[in-house]
Structures are given as structure tokens and as C-alpha cells.
Design an enzyme around this catalytic site. Structure first.
Site, short mmCIF file in Angstrom:
data_model
loop_
_atom_site.label_atom_id
_atom_site.label_comp_id
_atom_site.label_asym_id
_atom_site.label_seq_id
_atom_site.Cartn_x
_atom_site.Cartn_y
_atom_site.Cartn_z
N ASP A 99 18.93 54.79 48.45
CA ASP A 99 19.80 53.49 48.43
C ASP A 99 20.90 53.49 48.99
O ASP A 99 21.10 54.34 50.01
CB ASP A 99 20.06 53.47 46.54
CG ASP A 99 21.10 54.42 46.14
OD1 ASP A 99 21.69 55.28 46.98
OD2 ASP A 99 21.59 54.28 44.93
N HIS A 100 21.81 52.50 48.75
CA HIS A 100 23.25 52.53 49.62
C HIS A 100 23.73 53.85 49.70
O HIS A 100 24.70 53.81 50.75
CB HIS A 100 23.98 51.25 48.97
CG HIS A 100 24.35 51.64 47.85
ND1 HIS A 100 23.69 51.16 46.69
CD2 HIS A 100 25.27 52.09 46.92
CE1 HIS A 100 24.08 51.55 45.40
NE2 HIS A 100 25.22 51.91 45.56
N CYS B 86 19.35 59.26 46.31
CA CYS B 86 20.26 58.32 45.99
C CYS B 86 21.65 58.97 45.78
O CYS B 86 21.74 60.13 46.44
CB CYS B 86 19.92 57.80 44.74
SG CYS B 86 19.68 58.69 43.17
N GLY B 87 22.51 58.74 44.82
CA GLY B 87 23.80 59.42 45.03
C GLY B 87 23.55 60.99 44.44
O GLY B 87 24.32 61.56 44.85
N THR B 88 22.86 60.82 43.24
CA THR B 88 22.78 62.12 42.69
C THR B 88 21.29 62.68 42.79
O THR B 88 21.09 63.62 42.34
CB THR B 88 23.09 61.86 41.14
OG1 THR B 88 22.01 61.00 40.53
CG2 THR B 88 24.32 61.40 40.95
N GLY B 89 20.32 61.59 42.85
CA GLY B 89 18.89 61.94 43.01
C GLY B 89 18.27 61.65 41.62
O GLY B 89 17.04 61.64 41.48
N GLY C 149 18.47 59.04 39.50
CA GLY C 149 17.97 57.79 39.12
C GLY C 149 16.70 57.48 39.82
O GLY C 149 15.57 56.82 39.45
N HIS D 129 4.66 75.45 41.84
CA HIS D 129 4.23 75.32 40.65
C HIS D 129 3.83 74.18 39.77
O HIS D 129 3.06 73.99 39.14
CB HIS D 129 5.27 76.10 39.81
CG HIS D 129 5.39 77.73 39.87
ND1 HIS D 129 6.18 78.51 39.12
CD2 HIS D 129 4.75 78.53 40.84
CE1 HIS D 129 5.95 79.75 39.54
NE2 HIS D 129 5.07 79.63 40.73
N ASN D 130 4.75 72.92 40.42
CA ASN D 130 4.57 71.82 39.79
C ASN D 130 3.58 70.98 40.54
O ASN D 130 3.42 69.61 40.16
CB ASN D 130 6.01 71.25 39.45
CG ASN D 130 6.92 72.02 38.71
OD1 ASN D 130 7.98 72.39 39.40
ND2 ASN D 130 6.53 72.45 37.74
N ARG E 74 25.54 62.71 47.19
CA ARG E 74 26.77 62.94 46.78
C ARG E 74 26.79 64.07 46.18
O ARG E 74 28.06 64.46 45.51
CB ARG E 74 27.40 61.85 46.05
CG ARG E 74 27.27 60.46 46.37
CD ARG E 74 27.72 59.35 45.14
NE ARG E 74 27.57 57.89 45.89
CZ ARG E 74 27.60 56.64 45.11
NH1 ARG E 74 27.25 57.04 43.82
NH2 ARG E 74 27.81 55.36 45.88
N HIS F 17 -1.22 77.03 37.01
CA HIS F 17 -0.27 75.94 37.29
C HIS F 17 -0.92 74.63 37.25
O HIS F 17 -0.40 73.65 36.65
CB HIS F 17 0.56 75.96 38.65
CG HIS F 17 1.22 77.31 38.44
ND1 HIS F 17 2.49 77.76 37.68
CD2 HIS F 17 0.98 78.54 39.21
CE1 HIS F 17 2.95 78.90 38.19
NE2 HIS F 17 2.02 79.36 39.02
N ARG G 267 -1.27 73.34 33.69
CA ARG G 267 -0.22 72.56 33.22
C ARG G 267 0.29 71.31 33.67
O ARG G 267 0.48 70.37 33.26
CB ARG G 267 1.05 73.73 33.53
CG ARG G 267 1.09 74.93 32.63
CD ARG G 267 1.78 76.08 33.40
NE ARG G 267 1.56 77.15 32.55
CZ ARG G 267 1.75 78.34 33.19
NH1 ARG G 267 2.33 78.79 34.23
NH2 ARG G 267 1.58 79.59 32.34
C1 RB5 Z 1 24.65 54.39 42.86
O1 RB5 Z 1 26.05 54.17 42.40
C2 RB5 Z 1 24.24 55.61 41.97
O2 RB5 Z 1 24.14 55.16 40.81
C3 RB5 Z 1 22.94 55.87 42.47
O3 RB5 Z 1 22.80 56.12 43.84
C4 RB5 Z 1 22.29 57.07 41.97
O4 RB5 Z 1 23.20 58.12 41.81
C5 RB5 Z 1 21.76 56.89 40.47
O5 RB5 Z 1 20.96 57.81 40.01
#
Ligand code: RB5
Length: 157
Positions: free
Chosen positions: A14-15, A71-74, A76, A104-105, A115, A139, A142
Site C-alpha cells: 500500500d502507500h 503495508c505499514g505494519t504487515g 492488514g 513449518h507452516n 514502518r 507439519h 497441521r
Molecule cells: C495505512 O496507514 C496502514 O494502516 C496500513 O499500511 C497497514 O499498516 C495496515 O495494517
């Protein structure tokens, strides 16, 4: 899956992760992989489920063997990816987990957060994930259980 698809990694972001995705793509190409980039391509705000979906469909249709979603955190991306039948997406922030989720998975999608991790760790995780091999054996029992849950949920309506 044909030989080309077998060497193809589908990549999406994403952005929040365009710059890191570009570095990942360069790294993958240097390692000899083919890359399908499903976007996004700019830093304009967008919605990560669109790109998770585009990438997962490529894997489901046999056009790519594995995926990398950023994404920002991975988080979502991993939640959205795991809604797809046959997709096992793991969000990682360390190389040990990135390696083990392949071994394993049998994870077919690696997710991480632009981020959360820097370029060096991201590329190390990509290497650990891609250079590892699924172990099968106990594995597989599972992984089969996960698939059975997926089937039961689909049939529950
Ligand atoms: C976007 O601001 C942020 O929510 C997205 O990149 C991600 O971190 C969602 O899980």
C-alpha cells in the site's frame, strides 16, 4: 504450475510501503526471480485489501508460487491475505520467523511492515523465507488441519 510461475514472486504494497517494495523487487530480480508487481505504485493513500487480493488471486491461479505483501505494519495485508482459500500468510519482523514459517507452516505469502522493519532486515527476511524449504512430514498434518478448517468454514455458509 509451469517453470516460469515457479520462479515468480507476486509483490504488493500500500502507500506506506512503495519505497521498500521497490527495494524488495530489485533484490528479488538480483536473486534471479521473476516479479509480478500488483501495485500500488504511488504514495497516494489507498486500501491494502485491494493489493492483498490482487496478489493472492495470482497465487490461487498458479501465476506465482509465492507472495510478498508490505503495508505499514504487515498486519492488514496478512489479515486480508488469509481470507483467501489456500493462502497462508505470515507477518514477520525477524529472520527466524520468516525462515520457520516457510519450513513449518508452508506459508506462501510473507508480510512485513515498512514502518516496523528497515531495508536491511526486510531483505534478510526475504532471503530467509525464500531460501528455506518446507519440511512436510508432521507439519503437513497441521497444514492439512488448517485447510480442513478453511473447507468447513466455506461449507458452513
Ligand atoms: C495505512 O496507514 C496502514 O494502516 C496500513 O499500511 C497497514 O499498516 C495496515 O495494517
Amino acid at each position: 504450475m509451469n517453470a516460469t510461475a515457479n520462479k515468480t514472486i507476486v509483490v504488493g504494497c500500500d502507500h506506506a510501503a512503495c519505497d521498500l517494495k521497490a527495494k524488495v523487487i530489485t533484490h528479488l530480480e538480483e536473486k534471479g526471480y521473476l516479479v509480478t508487481d500488483v501495485g500500488t505504485y504511488t504514495s497516494d493513500s489507498c486500501n491494502y485489501p485491494d493489493y492483498a487480493h490482487a496478489a493472492c488471486v495470482k497465487i490461487q491461479q498458479g501465476e506465482a508460487a509465492l507472495g510478498i505483501l508490505i503495508c505499514g505494519t504487515g498486519i492488514g495485508m496478512s489479515i486480508a491475505a488469509n481470507k483467501h482459500r489456500g493462502i497462508r500468510a505470515a507477518v514477520c519482523a525477524d529472520t527466524f520467523s520468516a525462515r520457520m514459517t516457510r519450513m513449518h507452516n508452508d506459508a506462501n505469502v510473507l508480510c512485513f511492515g515498512a514502518r516496523v522493519v528497515g531495508e536491511g532486515l526486510a531483505l534478510d527476511m526475504v532471503d530467509a523465507y525464500l531460501d528455506a524449504a518446507y519440511m512436510g512430514g508432521k507439519h503437513q498434518t497441521r497444514v492439512d488441519m488448517i485447510t480442513a478448517i478453511e473447507d468447513a468454514e466455506a461449507n458452513r455458509g
